[in-house]
Scaffold this motif. Structure first.
Motif, short mmCIF file in Angstrom:
data_model
loop_
_atom_site.label_atom_id
_atom_site.label_comp_id
_atom_site.label_asym_id
_atom_site.label_seq_id
_atom_site.Cartn_x
_atom_site.Cartn_y
_atom_site.Cartn_z
N ILE A 26 0.84 -1.21 0.00
CA ILE A 26 0.00 0.00 0.00
C ILE A 26 0.87 1.25 0.00
CG2 ILE A 26 -1.62 1.36 1.39
CD1 ILE A 26 -2.92 -1.31 2.23
N VAL A 27 1.91 1.25 0.83
CA VAL A 27 2.82 2.40 0.89
C VAL A 27 3.50 2.62 -0.45
CG1 VAL A 27 4.97 3.25 1.94
CG2 VAL A 27 3.17 2.27 3.39
N LYS A 28 3.99 1.53 -1.08
CA LYS A 28 4.65 1.65 -2.39
C LYS A 28 3.67 2.16 -3.45
CE LYS A 28 8.34 -1.74 -2.08
NZ LYS A 28 8.90 -2.98 -2.63
N THR A 29 2.42 1.65 -3.39
CA THR A 29 1.41 2.08 -4.35
C THR A 29 1.09 3.56 -4.16
OG1 THR A 29 0.48 -0.15 -4.37
CG2 THR A 29 -0.91 1.62 -5.22
N ASP A 30 0.96 3.99 -2.91
CA ASP A 30 0.71 5.41 -2.63
C ASP A 30 1.84 6.28 -3.15
OD1 ASP A 30 -1.72 4.94 -1.45
OD2 ASP A 30 -0.99 5.08 0.62
N GLU A 31 3.08 5.84 -2.94
CA GLU A 31 4.23 6.59 -3.45
C GLU A 31 4.18 6.69 -4.97
OE1 GLU A 31 7.75 4.69 -1.96
OE2 GLU A 31 7.35 5.28 0.11
N ARG A 32 3.83 5.58 -5.63
CA ARG A 32 3.75 5.57 -7.09
C ARG A 32 2.63 6.51 -7.57
NH1 ARG A 32 5.92 6.09 -11.59
NH2 ARG A 32 4.92 5.00 -13.29
N ILE A 33 1.51 6.50 -6.86
CA ILE A 33 0.39 7.39 -7.21
C ILE A 33 0.83 8.85 -7.10
CG2 ILE A 33 -1.86 8.24 -6.43
CD1 ILE A 33 -2.55 5.29 -5.77
N ARG A 34 1.52 9.19 -6.00
CA ARG A 34 2.01 10.57 -5.84
C ARG A 34 3.00 10.93 -6.95
NH1 ARG A 34 1.58 9.28 -0.39
NH2 ARG A 34 3.73 8.58 -0.19
N GLU A 35 3.85 9.99 -7.31
CA GLU A 35 4.82 10.23 -8.39
C GLU A 35 4.11 10.47 -9.72
OE1 GLU A 35 8.12 7.58 -10.75
OE2 GLU A 35 7.95 7.27 -8.58
N ILE A 36 3.10 9.66 -10.01
CA ILE A 36 2.34 9.82 -11.26
C ILE A 36 1.59 11.16 -11.25
CG2 ILE A 36 0.37 8.93 -12.56
CD1 ILE A 36 1.35 6.10 -11.80
N ARG A 37 1.03 11.53 -10.11
CA ARG A 37 0.34 12.82 -10.03
C ARG A 37 1.31 13.97 -10.27
NH1 ARG A 37 -3.59 11.55 -4.91
NH2 ARG A 37 -5.26 10.60 -6.13
N ARG A 38 2.53 13.87 -9.73
CA ARG A 38 3.55 14.91 -9.98
C ARG A 38 3.88 14.99 -11.46
NH1 ARG A 38 5.80 13.18 -5.10
NH2 ARG A 38 7.12 11.68 -6.18
#
Length: 130
Positions: A26-38
């Motif tokens: 979940i933490v890795k997925t959240d980080e990836r989501i934030r990266e994609i949003r950036r």
């Protein structure tokens, strides 16, 4: 300790490990989501900047063209208030007067193009003799 108790403890530890692994995912997925949003925000910013630059270029080109027209008409050195007043009168011209202006402008463009072609031919002839 009973065997049943040990089995329950093993299952609990196993469940805890699964929960920890799920939490890590979940933490890795959240980080990836934030990266994609950036990345999306950066791409959007770049696109908006590109569109603004294109509009700015088009506006600049149009202003330069208008300046050239003032130069051709030999009124580039008139004061701004006089030119603005003159341009404001344009909206009150009749269709025939506007048509006459367009014809006059078209003839001027055609004459300038012909002069340019004559000059080009002369230059080409000079280059032939070199």
């Amino acid at each position: 300790m009973s065997l049943e108790y040990e089995d329950k403890m093993i299952k609990l530890k196993s469940n805890e490990k699964k929960k920890i692994e799920i939490h890590k995912k979940i933490v890795k997925t959240d980080e990836r989501i934030r990266e994609i949003r950036r990345e999306i925000a950066n791409d959007t910013r770049r696109l908006n900047t590109s569109e603004k630059n294109e509009k700015w270029k088009q506006r600049t080109r149009k202003l330069i063209e208008m300046g050239v027209l003032l130069e051709i008409a030999d009124i580039l050195n008139e004061d701004k208030a006089t030119l603005l007043g003159y341009f404001m009168k344009f909206q009150f011209l009749s269709r025939d007067e506007i048509k006459d202006c367009k014809i006059m402008g078209g003839e001027e463009f055609q004459m300038r193009e012909e002069k340019k072609q004559i000059l080009k031919r002369r230059l080409e002839k000079k280059d032939e003799f070199r």
